[in-house]
Design a protein around this motif. Sequence first.
Motif, mmCIF file in Angstrom:
data_model
loop_
_atom_site.group_PDB
_atom_site.id
_atom_site.type_symbol
_atom_site.label_atom_id
_atom_site.label_comp_id
_atom_site.label_asym_id
_atom_site.label_seq_id
_atom_site.Cartn_x
_atom_site.Cartn_y
_atom_site.Cartn_z
ATOM 1 N N SER A 165 33.895 76.355 24.933
ATOM 2 C CA SER A 165 33.751 74.986 25.432
ATOM 3 C C SER A 165 35.098 74.411 25.867
ATOM 4 C CB SER A 165 33.091 74.091 24.387
ATOM 5 O OG SER A 165 33.899 73.996 23.241
ATOM 6 N N ILE A 166 36.169 74.706 25.135
ATOM 7 C CA ILE A 166 37.502 74.264 25.550
ATOM 8 C C ILE A 166 37.884 74.931 26.868
ATOM 9 C CG2 ILE A 166 39.962 74.347 24.971
ATOM 10 C CD1 ILE A 166 39.138 74.024 22.035
ATOM 11 N N GLY A 167 37.582 76.208 27.004
ATOM 12 C CA GLY A 167 37.878 76.917 28.246
ATOM 13 C C GLY A 167 37.091 76.387 29.431
ATOM 14 N N VAL A 168 35.806 76.079 29.231
ATOM 15 C CA VAL A 168 34.980 75.540 30.311
ATOM 16 C C VAL A 168 35.481 74.156 30.727
ATOM 17 C CG1 VAL A 168 32.666 74.664 30.840
ATOM 18 C CG2 VAL A 168 32.935 76.909 29.813
ATOM 19 N N LEU A 169 35.806 73.309 29.750
ATOM 20 C CA LEU A 169 36.345 71.987 30.083
ATOM 21 C C LEU A 169 37.670 72.094 30.838
ATOM 22 C CD1 LEU A 169 35.616 69.885 26.868
ATOM 23 C CD2 LEU A 169 34.709 69.501 29.154
ATOM 24 N N THR A 170 38.535 72.996 30.400
ATOM 25 C CA THR A 170 39.826 73.170 31.065
ATOM 26 C C THR A 170 39.644 73.714 32.476
ATOM 27 O OG1 THR A 170 40.873 73.571 28.932
ATOM 28 C CG2 THR A 170 42.095 74.259 30.891
ATOM 29 N N SER B 246 41.734 65.967 29.664
ATOM 30 C CA SER B 246 42.073 65.230 28.450
ATOM 31 C C SER B 246 41.042 65.486 27.347
ATOM 32 C CB SER B 246 42.204 63.739 28.734
ATOM 33 O OG SER B 246 40.953 63.163 29.017
ATOM 34 N N TYR B 247 39.771 65.637 27.726
ATOM 35 C CA TYR B 247 38.751 65.981 26.728
ATOM 36 C C TYR B 247 39.015 67.359 26.138
ATOM 37 C CZ TYR B 247 36.028 62.141 28.743
ATOM 38 O OH TYR B 247 35.601 60.922 29.197
ATOM 39 N N ALA B 248 39.417 68.298 26.982
ATOM 40 C CA ALA B 248 39.714 69.648 26.495
ATOM 41 C C ALA B 248 40.905 69.640 25.538
ATOM 42 C CB ALA B 248 39.985 70.583 27.676
ATOM 43 N N VAL B 249 41.937 68.886 25.877
ATOM 44 C CA VAL B 249 43.108 68.812 24.997
ATOM 45 C C VAL B 249 42.750 68.127 23.678
ATOM 46 C CG1 VAL B 249 45.396 67.769 24.758
ATOM 47 C CG2 VAL B 249 44.775 68.933 26.859
ATOM 48 N N ASN B 250 41.940 67.071 23.740
ATOM 49 C CA ASN B 250 41.514 66.395 22.508
ATOM 50 C C ASN B 250 40.713 67.334 21.616
ATOM 51 O OD1 ASN B 250 42.698 64.040 23.352
ATOM 52 N ND2 ASN B 250 40.808 63.116 24.067
ATOM 53 N N SER C 88 36.962 73.552 34.420
ATOM 54 C CA SER C 88 36.328 72.541 35.265
ATOM 55 C C SER C 88 37.317 71.441 35.641
ATOM 56 C CB SER C 88 35.135 71.924 34.546
ATOM 57 O OG SER C 88 34.197 72.917 34.223
ATOM 58 N N GLY C 89 38.160 71.056 34.697
ATOM 59 C CA GLY C 89 39.157 70.025 34.973
ATOM 60 C C GLY C 89 40.167 70.471 36.012
ATOM 61 N N VAL C 90 40.642 71.703 35.902
ATOM 62 C CA VAL C 90 41.602 72.213 36.881
ATOM 63 C C VAL C 90 40.940 72.341 38.249
ATOM 64 C CG1 VAL C 90 42.962 74.253 37.513
ATOM 65 C CG2 VAL C 90 43.069 73.356 35.195
ATOM 66 N N TRP C 91 39.698 72.813 38.285
ATOM 67 C CA TRP C 91 38.988 72.934 39.562
ATOM 68 C C TRP C 91 38.828 71.565 40.225
ATOM 69 C CZ3 TRP C 91 34.112 71.419 41.457
ATOM 70 C CH2 TRP C 91 33.765 72.009 42.671
ATOM 71 N N LEU C 92 38.481 70.553 39.439
ATOM 72 C CA LEU C 92 38.334 69.215 40.001
ATOM 73 C C LEU C 92 39.679 68.618 40.415
ATOM 74 C CD1 LEU C 92 35.572 67.644 37.755
ATOM 75 C CD2 LEU C 92 35.437 68.114 40.202
ATOM 76 N N LEU C 93 40.752 68.971 39.726
ATOM 77 C CA LEU C 93 42.079 68.485 40.120
ATOM 78 C C LEU C 93 42.481 69.000 41.495
ATOM 79 C CD1 LEU C 93 44.325 68.652 36.947
ATOM 80 C CD2 LEU C 93 43.764 66.654 38.288
ATOM 81 N N LEU C 94 41.983 70.164 41.873
ATOM 82 C CA LEU C 94 42.353 70.763 43.148
ATOM 83 C C LEU C 94 41.473 70.302 44.305
ATOM 84 C CD1 LEU C 94 43.046 74.372 41.868
ATOM 85 C CD2 LEU C 94 44.690 72.566 42.353
ATOM 86 N N ARG C 95 40.534 69.424 44.050
ATOM 87 C CA ARG C 95 39.634 68.923 45.094
ATOM 88 C C ARG C 95 40.343 67.863 45.943
ATOM 89 N NH1 ARG C 95 36.379 72.099 46.441
ATOM 90 N NH2 ARG C 95 35.047 70.495 47.245
ATOM 91 N N PRO C 96 39.877 67.629 47.178
ATOM 92 C CA PRO C 96 40.593 66.699 48.055
ATOM 93 C C PRO C 96 40.255 65.226 47.842
ATOM 94 C CG PRO C 96 38.803 67.737 49.244
ATOM 95 C CD PRO C 96 38.853 68.382 47.894
ATOM 96 N N ARG C 97 39.224 64.918 47.112
ATOM 97 C CA ARG C 97 38.821 63.521 46.924
ATOM 98 C C ARG C 97 39.449 62.948 45.655
ATOM 99 N NH1 ARG C 97 35.548 61.511 51.118
ATOM 100 N NH2 ARG C 97 34.490 63.257 52.054
#
Length: 121
Positions: free
Chosen positions: A8-13, A36-40, A15-24
């Motif tokens: 679950s930590i890996g999936v959150l991380t 931040s949820y993954a780090v928490n 997904s977060g990185v993938w969304l960070l690379l999006r253009p919007r």
Amino acid sequence: MEIILAISIGVLTGSGVWLLLRPRTFQVIMGLSLLSYAVNLFIFSMGRLGLALAKEPVLLPGVAQDLQHYADPLPQALVLTAIVIGFAMTALFLVVLLAARGISGTDHVDGSQARDAQEMP
């Protein structure tokens, strides 16, 4: 249980990185929130493994006051503080997103779509 937590930590991380690379911009904000949820979750899990399984979170009379008998409160306090700071940062980012979208007319991170739309007529 540890494997589910690690996945679950890996999936959150991821997904977060993938969304960070999006253009919007909104996707970038959601990516920061997922990270931040993954780090928490990571901080909270590191405080729980080996220290607090089947141990009391509060002090009891007649039991020695050391970490051999109680859960470590520091990871819980760190995660609670991080949740509050993360919520405030998300609210600030959303206000900045709305202001930038009002000024530039687009929600792209680099603003390229607004310039392309202006040049096309």
